[in-house]
Scaffold this motif. Structure first.
Motif, short mmCIF file in Angstrom:
data_model
loop_
_atom_site.label_atom_id
_atom_site.label_comp_id
_atom_site.label_asym_id
_atom_site.label_seq_id
_atom_site.Cartn_x
_atom_site.Cartn_y
_atom_site.Cartn_z
N ASP A 109 0.83 -1.21 0.00
CA ASP A 109 0.00 0.00 0.00
C ASP A 109 0.86 1.25 0.00
OD1 ASP A 109 -2.28 -1.48 -0.06
OD2 ASP A 109 -2.84 -1.14 2.03
N PHE A 146 2.11 1.86 -3.47
CA PHE A 146 1.04 2.41 -4.31
C PHE A 146 0.79 3.87 -3.99
CE2 PHE A 146 -0.77 -2.13 -4.40
CZ PHE A 146 -0.07 -2.41 -5.55
N PHE A 159 1.56 6.49 -6.96
CA PHE A 159 0.42 7.13 -7.62
C PHE A 159 0.27 8.60 -7.22
CE2 PHE A 159 -1.40 2.64 -7.70
CZ PHE A 159 -1.02 2.45 -9.01
N ILE A 194 -8.02 3.92 -9.12
CA ILE A 194 -6.80 3.14 -9.37
C ILE A 194 -6.25 2.57 -8.07
CG2 ILE A 194 -4.38 3.33 -10.09
CD1 ILE A 194 -5.29 5.20 -12.30
N PHE A 215 -8.34 -0.37 -7.17
CA PHE A 215 -8.06 -1.50 -8.07
C PHE A 215 -6.78 -2.22 -7.67
CE2 PHE A 215 -5.85 -3.09 -11.86
CZ PHE A 215 -6.77 -4.04 -12.29
N PHE A 216 -5.70 -1.47 -7.46
CA PHE A 216 -4.42 -2.09 -7.18
C PHE A 216 -4.35 -2.70 -5.77
CE2 PHE A 216 -2.97 0.15 -10.94
CZ PHE A 216 -2.05 -0.74 -11.48
N THR A 217 -4.94 -2.03 -4.78
CA THR A 217 -4.95 -2.60 -3.43
C THR A 217 -5.82 -3.86 -3.38
OG1 THR A 217 -6.70 -1.02 -2.81
CG2 THR A 217 -4.44 -0.46 -2.19
N LEU A 267 -6.31 -5.83 -5.97
CA LEU A 267 -5.58 -6.83 -6.74
C LEU A 267 -4.56 -7.56 -5.88
CD1 LEU A 267 -5.73 -7.67 -9.75
CD2 LEU A 267 -3.69 -6.26 -10.13
N THR A 268 -3.82 -6.81 -5.07
CA THR A 268 -2.81 -7.44 -4.20
C THR A 268 -3.47 -8.33 -3.16
OG1 THR A 268 -2.80 -5.48 -2.76
CG2 THR A 268 -1.13 -5.60 -4.48
#
Length: 471
Positions: free
Chosen positions: A19, A22, A26, A121, A124-126, A128-129
């Motif tokens: 996190d 990210f 970002f 975003i 989405f990425f957090t 996804l992990t």
């Protein structure tokens, strides 16, 4: 227990580090883009110098919110739904901080549009992990990693079913090291042992047992339960209890204190809250209108013509069903069966001769249920909830099954948790209806708006693919 704590901390640290990567990546990327839109070029060092306070505030806010949303606690009993739900709540709460900071800063941070993209975003990425780590852990446990050594003490009507479940769901990572029963001959091959408190203590220590599952209302004396609880505390072993009935009303008790005196009271269900009921009703109306306007407008005439060609009139079939608080209402469906006096008293079975040719297709794809969106608009039903049963079925099961009528606590639904779990179709045994009731009770006790969305999405894929249990 120490190993379990160390493992939890490792997961916690991995997710927090990801996190953090990210956040910083970002944050700087979107800042650079924001300045480029304004015709300015800034280096990474300049961006950090200008906005490091906002970045620190974002990170601390995210961590503070996570204490309440529990996004860093991935339990072996969690589902993808619960992980995504917690992460969505986390992102929504964090969005308040993002928009507040962006609005109060004198120099540009993020525009409203950029803030929304940033949050999307980030979600989405957090997510996804977390999904990747969740699946990885499931696979790892399925192959014998990260296991929990468990034993069972005593036996009731649910013990063997629960043992079978843990044996089947290897991704939970619970390994059965034996069951201790009252007055039996020990059998090492079957991992069955005669209960003796001293032998149990030695077994717990020698095998490094981590969890005890104690079956309530079994054959052991009630005083033994207290002895086992004390033993588990002395050995620092987690103890959990298997209820004798899955519909015990006391499963929903909550501890409250009058000064320092503990009193057990029934806990409220989520839909007891007025705002939850309003939210669910608004969604029902909006979603039903959407389906009626954009799907019924062209699909209805097609289905009507096909039914008329296949078996003639009538097009619709109205059947009495039991709804909220046990009230009777007429449930709308496309007619899929031939006219028969048995239609209102006899449930459909596999290979039922009453089903028409087009009826088989409508039932397989659940398109016969589409007129029930009018039931939703009229307030008789909800988009999501326990499926309504025929009056005679309802009367029978309410007498046969404890806690059956709890499903009347909410409006019946076009789809429900039991349907996406595969518990639909012919009821050929007591176990079939038990599985439905367990799912319905879980839904009522754990309702959330996100759960409804999850069920609708799963239903859509089942409808497109054709449900094997539908006939």
């Amino acid at each position: 227990m120490i190993q379990h704590i160390r493992y939890s901390k490792n997961i916690f640290l991995i997710l927090q580090l990801l996190d953090l990567v990210f956040f910083i990546s970002f944050f700087l990327l979107f800042l650079k883009y924001q300045y480029l839109q304004n015709g300015e070029v800034r280096t990474i060092e300049q961006l950090i110098k200008l906005h490091y306070k906002a970045l620190i505030l974002f990170i601390f806010s995210w961590c503070f919110i996570s204490i309440n949303t529990n996004i860093y606690k991935i339990s072996r009993l969690d589902s993808l739904y619960s992980i995504l739900k917690n992460n969505l709540y986390q992102t929504l709460l964090f969005s308040i901080v993002v928009f507040a900071v962006s609005g109060f800063k004198t120099s540009d941070l993020f525009s409203p549009k950029l803030s929304i993209i940033y949050l999307a975003i980030l979600f989405f990425f957090t997510s996804l992990t977390r999904i990747f780590l969740f699946i990885l852990l499931k696979i790892y446990r399925s192959f014998g990693g990260n296991i929990r050594k468990v034993i069972f003490i005593d036996e009731n009507s649910n013990t063997q079913s629960f043992i079978n479940l843990l044996s089947k769901r290897k991704d939970y990572g619970f390994v059965n090291f034996g069951i201790f029963l009252f007055d039996i001959k020990s059998d090492l091959r079957q991992k069955r042992y005669n209960f003796d408190l001293n032998d149990l203590k030695c077994f717990l220590l020698e095998e490094s047992i981590q969890i005890i599952f104690f079956s309530l209302n079994g054959k052991l004396l009630e005083s033994i339960q207290d002895e086992v609880v004390l033993l588990s505390q002395k050995c620092h072993i987690d103890i959990r209890f298997i209820p004798n009935t899955l519909y015990d009303p006391f499963n929903n008790l909550k501890l409250k204190y009058y000064d320092t005196f503990p009193i057990l009271t029934f806990d409220n269900f989520p839909l007891d809250k007025i705002w939850n009921r309003i939210l669910k009703r608004i969604f029902d109306i909006v979603f039903s209108l959407f389906i009626i306007v954009f799907v019924f407008s062209w699909l209805f005439p097609i289905i009507i013509i096909i039914i008329l060609i296949d078996s003639g009139k009538p097009i619709f079939y109205l059947q009495k069903r039991v709804g909220l608080y046990g009230k009777i209402f007429y449930c709308y469906k496309f007619r899929t069966m031939k006219k028969s006096k048995e239609n209102d008293i006899k449930a459909t079975v596999k290979g039922d001769s009453r089903i028409t040719r087009i009826g088989k297709i409508l039932r397989k794809t659940s398109l016969d249920e589409l007129p029930q969106f009018f039931n939703v608009l009229f307030g008789n039903m909800s988009v999501v909830g326990p499926r309504p049963h025929m009056v005679l079925q309802d009367e029978y099961y309410s007498e046969e099954m404890r806690r059956y009528t709890l499903r009347h606590y909410v409006k019946p639904g076009i789809t429900g948790l039991a349907q996406i779990k595969g518990f639909r179709g012919q009821i050929s045994s007591k176990e079939d209806i038990q599985k439905r009731i367990i799912s319905d009770i879980y839904y009522i006790k754990n309702w959330s708006f996100i759960l409804d969305i999850f069920i609708i999405i799963r239903t859509f894929f089942k409808t497109v693919g054709g449900d094997k249990k539908a006939f």
